[in-house]
Enzyme design. Structure first.
Site, PDB file in Angstrom:
ATOM      1  N   HIS A 176       0.820  -1.216   0.000  1.00 12.94           N
ATOM      2  CA  HIS A 176       0.000   0.000   0.000  1.00 12.94           C
ATOM      3  C   HIS A 176       0.852   1.265   0.000  1.00 12.94           C
ATOM      4  O   HIS A 176       0.338   2.367  -0.207  1.00 12.94           O
ATOM      5  CB  HIS A 176      -0.922  -0.006   1.218  1.00 12.94           C
ATOM      6  CG  HIS A 176      -2.243   0.651   0.969  1.00 12.94           C
ATOM      7  ND1 HIS A 176      -2.386   1.754   0.158  1.00 12.94           N
ATOM      8  CD2 HIS A 176      -3.487   0.370   1.436  1.00 12.94           C
ATOM      9  CE1 HIS A 176      -3.659   2.123   0.127  1.00 12.94           C
ATOM     10  NE2 HIS A 176      -4.346   1.299   0.892  1.00 12.94           N
ATOM     11  N   ASP A 209      -2.424   2.842  -4.330  1.00 12.66           N
ATOM     12  CA  ASP A 209      -3.697   2.839  -3.620  1.00 12.66           C
ATOM     13  C   ASP A 209      -4.548   1.665  -4.087  1.00 12.66           C
ATOM     14  O   ASP A 209      -4.249   1.015  -5.097  1.00 12.66           O
ATOM     15  CB  ASP A 209      -4.443   4.155  -3.875  1.00 12.66           C
ATOM     16  CG  ASP A 209      -3.703   5.351  -3.301  1.00 12.66           C
ATOM     17  OD1 ASP A 209      -3.065   5.188  -2.235  1.00 12.66           O
ATOM     18  OD2 ASP A 209      -3.762   6.432  -3.910  1.00 12.66           O
TER      19      ASP A 209
END
Length: 379
Positions: free
Chosen positions: A353, A357
């Site tokens: 992450h 995204d």
């Protein structure tokens, strides 16, 4: 002057390797280029050659872990003696001379543990630490009854250990990599995909066996689908460095392979630019090398993303853990054939992450699913 054979660096992440077999006896005459021993890194078993000709003198024992640059052996001239090295073997080894002074004093003050031979034997059979037992014999000596009492007390609160297996080789490396990977903020996206076109395409390609020379594998198709998706979304073909996201030019897909020695991940280089037949043939070769322990460090290096397929073991879907430092791993479940004639497969994409995204990773997974539902894109 004695020639020293040292532990070479056999991989970018390698810190040490374990001596698994000496192929030439201590004291044997060897020639430069002779294979004298085998060592096991966290990924592969590698042969080590003599660097010169002369009399071989072992400097490490089977089972010993040796750090990079440390002596494995000496090649001696006639009548020559090996140098005195102090034997600083593994990187975690500490000699008595290196032991802190306070530790030496404490050790000197500690009275020797006293136990009867039968007490020691029973404790060893049950992996029981004698330091934890209070002896009832003369002078605090630990006797058989003390060990049995400790075993009975422990049986009520903890399971009996059948065997304690040392964490070494590939299994130790896997444990270390998983621990490192767990520190990464990673998220898994799951998606069910239409697999009927994939089944039909594989059968159609297999009819051209005389042309391809191989039955196209599912893993080759999954690897190609992921590679093509990464070509469209290159930001995820990357890894994190200290202060930047390093995006790779090549797209090299690692394919997790289960072996008797543990999980290995051979790499298909430039998978986005190669045919399914080429990928299948190379994957077969690499899988065979992984199984018979002839795979090399080069075969396992340079991956930019990974696939792991547990479908053959009946798993529908799962959350794979990143193969650090890569940013993406694609998990593949079993292909389910439905009564209606439809077929589906679950895809599970885990991503770092920090580099992307959820929406970006979802688009990447969508591209993989589209390619599997329209396999013409893969050919």
């Amino acid at each position: 002057m004695a020639d020293t054979v040292v532990m070479p660096r056999l991989g970018m992440t390698m810190l040490e390797a374990t001596v698994v077999k000496w192929l030439r006896d201590d004291g044997a005459e060897v020639q430069a280029g002779d294979v004298i021993l085998e060592v096991e890194t966290d990924k592969v078993v590698q042969e080590i050659e003599a660097t010169s000709s002369g009399r071989l003198k072992h400097a490490a024992e089977v089972g010993e872990s040796i750090g990079i640059g440390r002596p494995l052996a000496f090649i001696l001239a006639e009548g020559e003696e090996p140098p005195q090295t102090g034997k600083p073997a593994g990187r975690a080894t500490q000699t008595k001379a290196q032991e802190p002074r306070a530790g030496r004093k404490a050790a000197a003050r500690r009275p020797p543990m006293r136990a009867t031979p039968i007490a020691r034997r029973i404790a060893a059979e049950h992996n029981l630490d004698l330091e934890s037992i209070q002896g009832s014999g003369p002078g605090g000596r630990i006797v058989e009854a003390d060990v049995k009492a400790a075993l009975e007390a422990g049986a009520a609160g903890s399971p009996k250990i059948k065997e304690s297996v040392p964490l070494t080789g590939v299994r130790a490396a896997t444990a270390r990599h998983m621990q490192e990977s767990a520190a990464i903020p990673q998220v898994t996206l799951n998606r069910e995909c239409d697999a009927a076109p994939l089944l039909r395409a594989r059968e159609s390609l297999s009819l051209r066996a005389s042309e391809l020379g191989v039955r196209v594998s599912y893993n080759a198709m999954f690897a190609k689908a992921l590679a093509l998706a990464l070509a469209e979304f290159p930001a995820l073909n990357s890894s994190m460095s200290d202060d930047a996201i390093d995006i790779y030019e090549d797209i090299n897909i690692g394919v997790a392979v289960d072996t008797d020695r543990g999980l290995l991940v051979p790499v298909l280089n430039n998978a986005d630019k190669r045919s399914l037949a080429e990928l299948t043939k190379e994957l077969q070769t690499l899988s065979t090398r992984a199984a018979d322990a002839t795979i090399t460090a080069e075969d396992l290096s340079g991956g930019t993303a990974t696939i792991t397929n547990l479908g053959a073991l009946g798993i529908d879907y799962f959350n794979p853990i990143l193969n650090s430092p890569e940013s993406v791993i694609l998990g593949i479940g079993r292909i389910r054939r439905h009564v209606s004639g439809a077929a589906t497969v679950w895809l599970s994409l885990t991503f770092d992450h920090r580099v992307a995204d959820g929406a970006d990773a979802a688009r990447l997974l969508g591209h993989v699913a589209d390619s599997l539902s329209d396999p013409a894109r893969l050919v």
